[in-house]
Design a protein around this motif. Sequence first.
Motif, PDB file in Angstrom:
ATOM      1  N   LYS A   1       6.365 -12.834   2.109  1.00 61.15           N
ATOM      2  CA  LYS A   1       5.359 -12.021   1.936  1.00 61.15           C
ATOM      3  C   LYS A   1       5.381 -10.934   3.033  1.00 61.15           C
ATOM      4  CE  LYS A   1       1.104 -10.411   0.865  1.00 61.15           C
ATOM      5  NZ  LYS A   1       1.314  -9.234   1.707  1.00 61.15           N
ATOM      6  N   SER A   2       5.444  -9.828   2.799  1.00 66.44           N
ATOM      7  CA  SER A   2       5.146  -8.703   3.682  1.00 66.44           C
ATOM      8  C   SER A   2       4.156  -8.182   3.927  1.00 66.44           C
ATOM      9  CB  SER A   2       6.479  -7.703   3.590  1.00 66.44           C
ATOM     10  OG  SER A   2       6.511  -6.608   4.510  1.00 66.44           O
ATOM     11  N   HIS A   3       3.594  -7.780   5.001  1.00 68.18           N
ATOM     12  CA  HIS A   3       2.319  -7.223   4.864  1.00 68.18           C
ATOM     13  C   HIS A   3       2.080  -5.880   4.077  1.00 68.18           C
ATOM     14  CE1 HIS A   3      -1.527  -5.298   6.896  1.00 68.18           C
ATOM     15  NE2 HIS A   3      -1.941  -6.542   7.211  1.00 68.18           N
ATOM     16  N   GLY A   4       0.759  -5.900   3.332  1.00 69.88           N
ATOM     17  CA  GLY A   4       0.535  -4.620   2.335  1.00 69.88           C
ATOM     18  C   GLY A   4       0.764  -3.402   3.112  1.00 69.88           C
ATOM     19  N   ASN A   5       0.761  -3.129   4.443  1.00 65.69           N
ATOM     20  CA  ASN A   5       0.763  -1.990   5.163  1.00 65.69           C
ATOM     21  C   ASN A   5       2.173  -1.996   5.796  1.00 65.69           C
ATOM     22  OD1 ASN A   5      -0.654   0.152   5.988  1.00 65.69           O
ATOM     23  ND2 ASN A   5      -2.275  -0.947   7.195  1.00 65.69           N
ATOM     24  N   ALA A   6       2.993  -2.786   5.568  1.00 65.86           N
ATOM     25  CA  ALA A   6       4.372  -2.799   6.278  1.00 65.86           C
ATOM     26  C   ALA A   6       5.041  -1.288   6.194  1.00 65.86           C
ATOM     27  CB  ALA A   6       5.326  -3.666   5.375  1.00 65.86           C
TER      28      ALA A   6
ATOM     29  N   ASP B   1       0.860  -1.194  -0.028  1.00 60.25           N
ATOM     30  CA  ASP B   1       0.107   0.006  -0.016  1.00 60.25           C
ATOM     31  C   ASP B   1       0.942   1.284  -0.028  1.00 60.25           C
ATOM     32  OD1 ASP B   1      -2.109  -1.862   0.394  1.00 60.25           O
ATOM     33  OD2 ASP B   1      -2.038  -1.545   2.420  1.00 60.25           O
ATOM     34  N   GLN B   2       2.158   1.099   0.673  1.00 60.54           N
ATOM     35  CA  GLN B   2       2.960   2.256   0.744  1.00 60.54           C
ATOM     36  C   GLN B   2       3.915   2.782  -0.390  1.00 60.54           C
ATOM     37  OE1 GLN B   2       2.237   3.586   3.721  1.00 60.54           O
ATOM     38  NE2 GLN B   2       1.153   2.016   4.747  1.00 60.54           N
ATOM     39  N   GLY B   3       4.151   1.724  -1.310  1.00 60.01           N
ATOM     40  CA  GLY B   3       4.929   1.961  -2.328  1.00 60.01           C
ATOM     41  C   GLY B   3       6.442   2.021  -2.130  1.00 60.01           C
ATOM     42  N   PRO B   4       7.199   2.549  -3.157  1.00 54.82           N
ATOM     43  CA  PRO B   4       8.600   2.122  -3.443  1.00 54.82           C
ATOM     44  C   PRO B   4       9.257   2.983  -2.148  1.00 54.82           C
ATOM     45  CG  PRO B   4       7.695   2.822  -5.507  1.00 54.82           C
ATOM     46  CD  PRO B   4       6.492   2.986  -4.630  1.00 54.82           C
ATOM     47  N   PHE B   5       8.856   4.028  -1.420  1.00 54.31           N
ATOM     48  CA  PHE B   5       9.603   4.760  -0.957  1.00 54.31           C
ATOM     49  C   PHE B   5       9.894   4.000   0.331  1.00 54.31           C
ATOM     50  CE2 PHE B   5      10.572   7.436   3.029  1.00 54.31           C
ATOM     51  CZ  PHE B   5      11.614   8.225   2.410  1.00 54.31           C
ATOM     52  N   ILE B   6       8.939   2.886   0.853  1.00 54.79           N
ATOM     53  CA  ILE B   6       9.125   2.200   2.006  1.00 54.79           C
ATOM     54  C   ILE B   6       9.966   1.056   1.693  1.00 54.79           C
ATOM     55  CG2 ILE B   6       7.916   0.372   3.289  1.00 54.79           C
ATOM     56  CD1 ILE B   6       7.128   3.434   4.377  1.00 54.79           C
ATOM     57  N   THR B   7       9.948   0.377   0.414  1.00 56.94           N
ATOM     58  CA  THR B   7      10.378  -0.764   0.048  1.00 56.94           C
ATOM     59  C   THR B   7      11.913  -0.335  -0.051  1.00 56.94           C
ATOM     60  OG1 THR B   7       9.633  -0.583  -2.092  1.00 56.94           O
ATOM     61  CG2 THR B   7       8.459  -2.144  -0.820  1.00 56.94           C
ATOM     62  N   LEU B   8      12.272   0.718  -0.852  1.00 59.83           N
ATOM     63  CA  LEU B   8      13.443   1.050  -0.905  1.00 59.83           C
ATOM     64  C   LEU B   8      14.373   1.356   0.311  1.00 59.83           C
ATOM     65  CD1 LEU B   8      12.967   2.839  -4.591  1.00 59.83           C
ATOM     66  CD2 LEU B   8      13.933   0.674  -4.118  1.00 59.83           C
TER      67      LEU B   8
ATOM     68  N   ILE C   1       8.891   0.739   7.049  1.00 60.35           N
ATOM     69  CA  ILE C   1       9.967   0.306   6.562  1.00 60.35           C
ATOM     70  C   ILE C   1      10.881  -0.797   7.290  1.00 60.35           C
ATOM     71  CG2 ILE C   1      12.578   1.185   6.669  1.00 60.35           C
ATOM     72  CD1 ILE C   1      11.315   4.017   6.169  1.00 60.35           C
ATOM     73  N   GLU C   2      10.636  -0.753   8.701  1.00 62.29           N
ATOM     74  CA  GLU C   2      10.985  -1.919   9.667  1.00 62.29           C
ATOM     75  C   GLU C   2      10.440  -3.377   9.323  1.00 62.29           C
ATOM     76  OE1 GLU C   2      10.140  -0.744  13.710  1.00 62.29           O
ATOM     77  OE2 GLU C   2      11.329  -2.084  14.500  1.00 62.29           O
ATOM     78  N   ALA C   3       9.253  -3.247   9.078  1.00 61.47           N
ATOM     79  CA  ALA C   3       8.447  -4.583   8.783  1.00 61.47           C
ATOM     80  C   ALA C   3       9.134  -5.111   7.524  1.00 61.47           C
ATOM     81  CB  ALA C   3       7.204  -4.462   8.880  1.00 61.47           C
ATOM     82  N   PHE C   4       9.205  -4.161   6.454  1.00 63.03           N
ATOM     83  CA  PHE C   4       9.570  -4.806   5.073  1.00 63.03           C
ATOM     84  C   PHE C   4      11.070  -5.262   5.156  1.00 63.03           C
ATOM     85  CE2 PHE C   4      10.795  -4.515   0.452  1.00 63.03           C
ATOM     86  CZ  PHE C   4       9.759  -5.329  -0.153  1.00 63.03           C
ATOM     87  N   TYR C   5      11.805  -4.477   6.102  1.00 64.89           N
ATOM     88  CA  TYR C   5      13.342  -4.686   6.314  1.00 64.89           C
ATOM     89  C   TYR C   5      13.381  -6.271   7.050  1.00 64.89           C
ATOM     90  CZ  TYR C   5      17.666  -5.116   9.060  1.00 64.89           C
ATOM     91  OH  TYR C   5      18.906  -5.381   9.422  1.00 64.89           O
ATOM     92  N   ALA C   6      12.319  -6.537   8.008  1.00 62.85           N
ATOM     93  CA  ALA C   6      12.406  -7.711   8.832  1.00 62.85           C
ATOM     94  C   ALA C   6      12.234  -8.895   7.533  1.00 62.85           C
ATOM     95  CB  ALA C   6      11.236  -7.566   9.563  1.00 62.85           C
ATOM     96  N   ALA C   7      11.155  -8.533   6.777  1.00 66.59           N
ATOM     97  CA  ALA C   7      10.850  -9.564   5.874  1.00 66.59           C
ATOM     98  C   ALA C   7      11.926  -9.922   4.743  1.00 66.59           C
ATOM     99  CB  ALA C   7       9.750  -9.010   4.753  1.00 66.59           C
ATOM    100  N   ILE C   8      12.768  -8.929   4.563  1.00 66.69           N
ATOM    101  CA  ILE C   8      14.192  -9.161   3.637  1.00 66.69           C
ATOM    102  C   ILE C   8      14.937  -9.905   4.390  1.00 66.69           C
ATOM    103  CG2 ILE C   8      16.215  -8.139   2.471  1.00 66.69           C
ATOM    104  CD1 ILE C   8      14.383  -5.514   2.390  1.00 66.69           C
ATOM    105  N   MET C   9      15.291  -9.480   5.724  1.00 69.46           N
ATOM    106  CA  MET C   9      16.197 -10.428   6.511  1.00 69.46           C
ATOM    107  C   MET C   9      15.635 -11.809   6.860  1.00 69.46           C
ATOM    108  SD  MET C   9      18.413  -8.135   6.550  1.00 69.46           S
ATOM    109  CE  MET C   9      19.855  -9.098   7.351  1.00 69.46           C
ATOM    110  N   GLU C  10      14.388 -11.951   6.743  1.00 62.14           N
ATOM    111  CA  GLU C  10      13.852 -13.338   7.009  1.00 62.14           C
ATOM    112  C   GLU C  10      14.132 -14.088   5.535  1.00 62.14           C
ATOM    113  OE1 GLU C  10      12.122 -15.113   9.140  1.00 62.14           O
ATOM    114  OE2 GLU C  10      11.552 -16.935   7.856  1.00 62.14           O
ATOM    115  N   ALA C  11      14.062 -13.559   4.446  1.00 62.71           N
ATOM    116  CA  ALA C  11      14.599 -14.101   3.275  1.00 62.71           C
ATOM    117  C   ALA C  11      16.060 -14.763   3.136  1.00 62.71           C
ATOM    118  CB  ALA C  11      14.160 -13.333   2.090  1.00 62.71           C
ATOM    119  N   VAL C  12      16.855 -13.669   3.754  1.00 66.42           N
ATOM    120  CA  VAL C  12      18.211 -13.886   3.891  1.00 66.42           C
ATOM    121  C   VAL C  12      18.391 -15.307   4.752  1.00 66.42           C
ATOM    122  CG1 VAL C  12      20.268 -13.246   4.883  1.00 66.42           C
ATOM    123  CG2 VAL C  12      19.009 -11.646   3.653  1.00 66.42           C
TER     124      VAL C  12
END
Lengths: 349, 349
Positions: A309-314, A17-24, A316-327
């Motif tokens: 899968k990160s939450h649609g509403n994630a 929902d939050q777009g590229p600013f969060i994911t990047l 920065i911290e939550a999407f970061y946690a999802a990347i680290m889970e993938a790692v």
Amino acid sequence: MSLNTNLTIALDVMGGDQGPFITLSSAIMAIKNQPNLHLILCGDEIIITETLARLNISKEKFANHKQLSLFATSQVVTMTDKPIVALRSKKDSSMRKSLDLVNEGRAQACVSAGNTGALFSMAHFVLKTLPGVDRPALISSLPTHDDDKHVFMLDLGANVFCDSHVLYQFGVMGSVMAEQVDGISKPRIALLNMGEEAIKGSDHIKLAALELSKDEDINYIGFIEGCDIFSNKADVIVCDGFVGNVALKTCEGVARLVYEKSKAAFNASLVAKVFGSLLKPSFKKLFKTMNPDQYNGASLIGLRGIVVKSHGNANIEAFYAAIMEAVKEVERQVPEKIKNSLEQGLSAR
Amino acid sequence: MSLNTNLTIALDVMGGDQGPFITLSSAIMAIKNQPNLHLILCGDEIIITETLARLNISKEKFANHKQLSLFATSQVVTMTDKPIVALRSKKDSSMRKSLDLVNEGRAQACVSAGNTGALFSMAHFVLKTLPGVDRPALISSLPTHDDDKHVFMLDLGANVFCDSHVLYQFGVMGSVMAEQVDGISKPRIALLNMGEEAIKGSDHIKLAALELSKDEDINYIGFIEGCDIFSNKADVIVCDGFVGNVALKTCEGVARLVYEKSKAAFNASLVAKVFGSLLKPSFKKLFKTMNPDQYNGASLIGLRGIVVKSHGNANIEAFYAAIMEAVKEVERQVPEKIKNSLEQGLSAR
């Protein structure tokens, strides 16, 4: 662009929902903390370049970046796209391409905060299930009474109905996750049921219990009730996707309700207001962990590749946690371990 | 003993983990607050007489009591009795006799805190379902964000699986409960599902949605997710017993977890301890309402008589609440209204 790293993950930059600013922002945090990580940013070239520039990574810096590279895509799967439509007509979307990169071996995992249903359908179609796996499952972890321990729960919504053998496979997959990701030896596996007694529940749950108890590699401990999800009685709780989804979202609903009502309690009087303000930070932290759906990433397991899968509403911290889970899952080779465990289970029968 | 009252309820005095002291204390509280209420106390004569004496009702006083009478029974259904065993071999139990009294028209309702499975089996066998009802359901109310409103949820565990027509019947029964017991006109009925979109969920849920939306007497508002159970979006939430049981017990688990963790937050430092102790009473109250399973009684509806189930662990207040729930359902003639509503629904189709 350089690929002199041993860990490559594809990011669906446009999802959520939050777009590229969060994911990047999360991506930049991840590469700082994980020097051997390379991220392939899938999405609209102009948007990504401009957003990175806002985050102090200029176009030139990005072009020569050792840990970031671009995979330009022309489409975006929206949150309202139907899975079947996304699958058929969004073949150049950031979501689809990040999955394709995993399938082609160019990335070892992908992370998306996009449309859940579309991600499931695409991931299943592109990556296919592992040998011995009938259905992929969505798995995540929930907090327990013991601060140092959490509990894995699956399936959280990838499948509406699961027969007994699928539930058995979920038990095996959950066992591998708990062992590999959390380092628990002989994880305690339980089936979510209406009661602890063996006579309770549907026939397919009773059959799954039988199958799990016969597998010597699985530490099956029996049925567990909803009230004991958080009791640290089990390391892995198995259920079908409908029940898991309702349970997870009920947690979210209760956490929200208690949070609102406790805010009201804090504001009930001037005295409570003053004292409450001192306790608010610790309560905020508490309710954040109580909202696992938004806080942790969830993994789609049972496929030939790693999909988080990160939450649609994630945030920065939550999407970061999802990347680290993938790692973590790449490092522990989760799909390969699941495949091995299921093969062992089959050959032992 | 006098029956010059217009409201008679049979109590299973022996049921529950806590035994007769709790159930009889609640009974005394109920007759004090409800002067037209007569209670038939089913259970062991000696235990009841002695316990009442401890509660300041002497043997003589009891014998001449206008609101209390004894129905002596020789057996007790234990918390571990299997339903089928209880049904076959405990025909002179306090639980069975309180149901028999309802069936014989000598009581208008019965209340028990005993073994849930045994109560369901016995109630179903003794009272039978109303015409047009395939399966009875367990219904209770949960809190919402709006302090003045709660939401009814059914089935909470009487049935493992429910087909679409049974779910439809639950919708009708829930609608009657909300209308009669809470005085809500045109109660909003929702089906619990994995998502709000019409394409989600199993086939039988989609069929139930269709059937509910066709009934003009039902204000069916669509699917609802677990996170919205407490949002006051619906007055009645319908699901099968397995899902309802898991959702209810998950609430209980989350409430317990948050309570424990907030206690820890209150004790984290001396400052928090001092300030926390001032807020504890309002938190205790909050978590009590968050534990609906223990706090409110649940009703087994769809039968030819009124059966209210109190939690096995019920305290005096909770068992009293269950008796008062039974009073309400007698006064509002819930079974008759359910029968009428289902007949109307059938004739309209």
